[in-house]
Design a protein around this motif. Structure first.
Motif, PDB file in Angstrom:
ATOM      1  N   TYR A  67      25.255  -7.599  -6.469  1.00  6.34           N
ATOM      2  CA  TYR A  67      24.675  -6.366  -5.935  1.00  6.34           C
ATOM      3  C   TYR A  67      23.250  -6.168  -6.467  1.00  6.34           C
ATOM      4  CZ  TYR A  67      23.753  -1.353  -5.616  1.00  6.34           C
ATOM      5  OH  TYR A  67      23.174  -0.124  -5.396  1.00  6.34           O
ATOM      6  N   GLN A  68      23.085  -6.329  -7.770  1.00 13.76           N
ATOM      7  CA  GLN A  68      21.766  -6.168  -8.374  1.00 13.76           C
ATOM      8  C   GLN A  68      20.797  -7.236  -7.875  1.00 13.76           C
ATOM      9  OE1 GLN A  68      22.920  -6.347 -12.481  1.00 13.76           O
ATOM     10  NE2 GLN A  68      23.377  -4.144 -12.608  1.00 13.76           N
ATOM     11  N   GLN A  69      21.297  -8.452  -7.701  1.00 14.76           N
ATOM     12  CA  GLN A  69      20.463  -9.557  -7.207  1.00 14.76           C
ATOM     13  C   GLN A  69      19.951  -9.268  -5.796  1.00 14.76           C
ATOM     14  OE1 GLN A  69      22.579 -13.126  -5.938  1.00 14.76           O
ATOM     15  NE2 GLN A  69      21.069 -14.400  -7.015  1.00 14.76           N
ATOM     16  N   LEU A  70      20.844  -8.792  -4.932  1.00 23.07           N
ATOM     17  CA  LEU A  70      20.452  -8.515  -3.552  1.00 23.07           C
ATOM     18  C   LEU A  70      19.490  -7.340  -3.454  1.00 23.07           C
ATOM     19  CD1 LEU A  70      23.812  -9.019  -1.603  1.00 23.07           C
ATOM     20  CD2 LEU A  70      21.853 -10.570  -1.754  1.00 23.07           C
ATOM     21  N   GLN A  71      19.719  -6.311  -4.264  1.00 24.32           N
ATOM     22  CA  GLN A  71      18.813  -5.162  -4.210  1.00 24.32           C
ATOM     23  C   GLN A  71      17.416  -5.538  -4.682  1.00 24.32           C
ATOM     24  OE1 GLN A  71      19.184  -2.787  -2.488  1.00 24.32           O
ATOM     25  NE2 GLN A  71      21.113  -1.733  -2.648  1.00 24.32           N
ATOM     26  N   ARG A  72      17.324  -6.497  -5.584  1.00 30.76           N
ATOM     27  CA  ARG A  72      15.993  -6.970  -5.995  1.00 30.76           C
ATOM     28  C   ARG A  72      15.301  -7.726  -4.865  1.00 30.76           C
ATOM     29  NH1 ARG A  72      18.571  -7.847 -11.165  1.00 30.76           N
ATOM     30  NH2 ARG A  72      19.065  -9.991 -10.591  1.00 30.76           N
ATOM     31  N   LEU A  73      16.076  -8.231  -3.916  1.00 34.57           N
ATOM     32  CA  LEU A  73      15.511  -8.964  -2.785  1.00 34.57           C
ATOM     33  C   LEU A  73      15.115  -8.051  -1.630  1.00 34.57           C
ATOM     34  CD1 LEU A  73      17.768 -12.142  -2.324  1.00 34.57           C
ATOM     35  CD2 LEU A  73      15.360 -12.103  -2.952  1.00 34.57           C
ATOM     36  N   VAL A  74      15.970  -7.049  -1.338  1.00 32.15           N
ATOM     37  CA  VAL A  74      15.800  -6.320  -0.077  1.00 32.15           C
ATOM     38  C   VAL A  74      15.566  -4.824  -0.230  1.00 32.15           C
ATOM     39  CG1 VAL A  74      17.236  -8.013   1.140  1.00 32.15           C
ATOM     40  CG2 VAL A  74      18.310  -5.955   0.186  1.00 32.15           C
ATOM     41  N   HIS A  75      15.487  -4.309  -1.444  1.00 37.53           N
ATOM     42  CA  HIS A  75      15.315  -2.863  -1.602  1.00 37.53           C
ATOM     43  C   HIS A  75      13.992  -2.397  -0.973  1.00 37.53           C
ATOM     44  CE1 HIS A  75      14.963   1.108  -3.462  1.00 37.53           C
ATOM     45  NE2 HIS A  75      16.268   1.032  -3.638  1.00 37.53           N
ATOM     46  N   PRO A  76      14.018  -1.259  -0.282  1.00 39.42           N
ATOM     47  CA  PRO A  76      12.797  -0.767   0.396  1.00 39.42           C
ATOM     48  C   PRO A  76      11.584  -0.608  -0.510  1.00 39.42           C
ATOM     49  CG  PRO A  76      14.726   0.444   1.147  1.00 39.42           C
ATOM     50  CD  PRO A  76      15.189  -0.430   0.026  1.00 39.42           C
ATOM     51  N   ASP A  77      11.776  -0.363  -1.799  1.00 39.49           N
ATOM     52  CA  ASP A  77      10.641  -0.213  -2.710  1.00 39.49           C
ATOM     53  C   ASP A  77       9.757  -1.455  -2.743  1.00 39.49           C
ATOM     54  OD1 ASP A  77      11.488   2.301  -3.304  1.00 39.49           O
ATOM     55  OD2 ASP A  77      12.273   1.826  -5.303  1.00 39.49           O
ATOM     56  N   PHE A  78      10.345  -2.609  -2.458  1.00 36.76           N
ATOM     57  CA  PHE A  78       9.585  -3.861  -2.510  1.00 36.76           C
ATOM     58  C   PHE A  78       8.879  -4.172  -1.186  1.00 36.76           C
ATOM     59  CE2 PHE A  78      13.168  -4.587  -5.550  1.00 36.76           C
ATOM     60  CZ  PHE A  78      12.402  -4.520  -6.703  1.00 36.76           C
ATOM     61  N   PHE A  79       9.034  -3.287  -0.189  1.00 34.69           N
ATOM     62  CA  PHE A  79       8.445  -3.553   1.127  1.00 34.69           C
ATOM     63  C   PHE A  79       7.506  -2.433   1.576  1.00 34.69           C
ATOM     64  CE2 PHE A  79      12.142  -6.192   0.850  1.00 34.69           C
ATOM     65  CZ  PHE A  79      11.788  -7.358   1.505  1.00 34.69           C
ATOM     66  N   SER A  80       7.042  -1.652   0.622  1.00 33.29           N
ATOM     67  CA  SER A  80       6.171  -0.525   0.966  1.00 33.29           C
ATOM     68  C   SER A  80       4.842  -0.972   1.571  1.00 33.29           C
ATOM     69  CB  SER A  80       5.918   0.349  -0.269  1.00 33.29           C
ATOM     70  OG  SER A  80       5.292  -0.406  -1.292  1.00 33.29           O
ATOM     71  N   GLN A  81       4.385  -2.183   1.232  1.00 32.85           N
ATOM     72  CA  GLN A  81       3.119  -2.692   1.746  1.00 32.85           C
ATOM     73  C   GLN A  81       3.306  -3.707   2.873  1.00 32.85           C
ATOM     74  OE1 GLN A  81       0.316  -1.268   0.581  1.00 32.85           O
ATOM     75  NE2 GLN A  81       1.675  -0.036  -0.712  1.00 32.85           N
ATOM     76  N   ARG A  82       4.520  -3.834   3.380  1.00 34.26           N
ATOM     77  CA  ARG A  82       4.792  -4.813   4.436  1.00 34.26           C
ATOM     78  C   ARG A  82       4.789  -4.132   5.801  1.00 34.26           C
ATOM     79  NH1 ARG A  82       7.112  -9.245   1.567  1.00 34.26           N
ATOM     80  NH2 ARG A  82       7.112 -10.431   3.511  1.00 34.26           N
ATOM     81  N   SER A  83       5.035  -4.895   6.835  1.00 34.95           N
ATOM     82  CA  SER A  83       5.015  -4.365   8.200  1.00 34.95           C
ATOM     83  C   SER A  83       6.142  -3.348   8.404  1.00 34.95           C
ATOM     84  CB  SER A  83       5.178  -5.511   9.200  1.00 34.95           C
ATOM     85  OG  SER A  83       6.474  -6.068   9.090  1.00 34.95           O
ATOM     86  N   GLN A  84       5.989  -2.524   9.437  1.00 40.75           N
ATOM     87  CA  GLN A  84       7.011  -1.516   9.725  1.00 40.75           C
ATOM     88  C   GLN A  84       8.343  -2.170  10.073  1.00 40.75           C
ATOM     89  OE1 GLN A  84       6.647   1.865   9.330  1.00 40.75           O
ATOM     90  NE2 GLN A  84       8.864   1.798   9.585  1.00 40.75           N
TER      91      GLN A  84
END
Length: 235
Positions: free
Chosen positions: A94-111
Motif C-alpha cells: 500500500y505504501q509502495q503504491l501510494q508513493r507511485l500514484v498519490h496525487p501529491d506527486f502529480f501536481s505539476q503534470r498534465s490534467q
C-alpha cells in the motif's frame, strides 16, 4: 498506371514541407499490430502492455496510464487470491503504491495524469481497506467467485444463532458500566476470531456456501461492534 502513382508518391515525399513530421511507412506486420486491439499510451501513442510488471506508466514516455479495469484487488496489492493475507506485506505494498500514484506527486503534470492519479489512489485505498479486514476480504473473495450476500438481507440463519444475537444486543443496551462493556467486547472479539478461522478453512476447501454462511454471521457481529463503538462515544 502503377508507375504514375509511385511517381506521385515519391514527389510528395521528396518535397514534403520543412518542419512537418513525415509519416513512417508501416510494414505489413507493423500495420497489422497497429490495427489490433492492444492498448496504446494516451500521451505518445506507443504500445503499452498492462500485463507488464509496471502497469502504471508508459515505458516510452513515462506518462501515467489509466487504471486497468481487469485487475482485481489481490493482483493490485500483489497478494495471492486467498483468504489468508500477510497484513504486513499488504501494508508495505500500500505504501509502495501510494508513493507511485498519490496525487501529491502529480501536481505539476498534465490534467489527464492528475485525473488518473486520483483514480489510482482511490483504487489503492479501496483495495487496501477491503483486503485488510477479514469480513470485507471474505465478501470480496466470494464476489470474485460470483457469489454475493445482499446488504440488509437475512441469510437462512438458525434460530439459536439469532437468539444469541438478540441476547448480546440486549446486554449492550443495558450496559452502563465500563466492565459490562468490556465483557461484551470480549465475547464479540472471541466470536469473530472463531468465525475468521472457520471461514479461512472453508475457503481453503472451496466450500463457498459454508463461507457465505459464516460471513453472514460475521456481518451480524460486525454490526454489534459498530454499536459498541457508538455507545463509547460520549454524548
Amino acid at each position: 498506371m502503377w508507375r504514375g502513382r509511385v511517381g506521385a508518391l515519391l514527389r510528395v515525399w521528396v518535397f514534403w514541407p520543412t518542419g512537418v513530421p513525415r509519416r513512417r511507412l508501416l510494414s505489413c506486420d507493423a500495420a497489422s499490430q497497429a490495427g489490433s486491439n492492444s492498448p496504446h499510451c494516451w500521451n505518445c501513442g506507443g504500445p503499452w502492455d498492462p500485463g507488464r510488471e509496471n502497469r502504471f506508466f508508459c515505458p516510452q514516455c513515462r506518462a501515467l496510464q489509466a487504471p486497468d479495469p481487469t485487475r482485481d484487488y489481490f493482483s493490485l496489492m500483489d497478494c495471492n487470491r486467498s483468504f489468508r493475507v500477510d497484513t504486513a506485506k499488504l501494508q508495505h505494498r500500500y505504501q509502495q503504491l501510494q508513493r507511485l500514484v498519490h496525487p501529491d506527486f502529480f501536481s505539476q503534470r498534465s490534467q489527464t495524469e492528475k485525473d488518473f492519479s486520483e483514480k489510482h489512489s482511490t483504487l489503492v485505498n479501496d483495495a487496501y481497506k477491503t483486503l485488510l479486514a477479514p469480513l470485507s476480504r471474505g465478501l470480496y473473495l466470494l464476489k470474485l467467485h460470483g457469489i454475493e450476500i445482499p446488504e440488509r438481507t437475512d441469510y437462512e440463519m438458525d434460530r439459536q444463532f439469532l437468539m444469541e444475537i438478540m441476547e448480546i444486543n440486549e446486554k449492550l443496551a443495558e450496559a452502563e458500566s465500563e466492565a459490562a462493556m468490556k465483557e461484551i467486547e470480549s465475547i464479540v472479539k472471541a466470536k469473530q476470531k472463531e468465525f475468521t478461522d472457520n471461514v479461512s478453512s472453508a475457503f481453503e476447501q472451496d466450500d463457498f456456501e459454508e463461507a457465505k454462511e459464516i460471513l453472514t454471521k460475521m456481518r451480524y457481529f460486525s454490526n454489534i461492534e459498530e454499536k459498541i463503538k457508538l455507545k463509547k462515544i460520549p454524548l
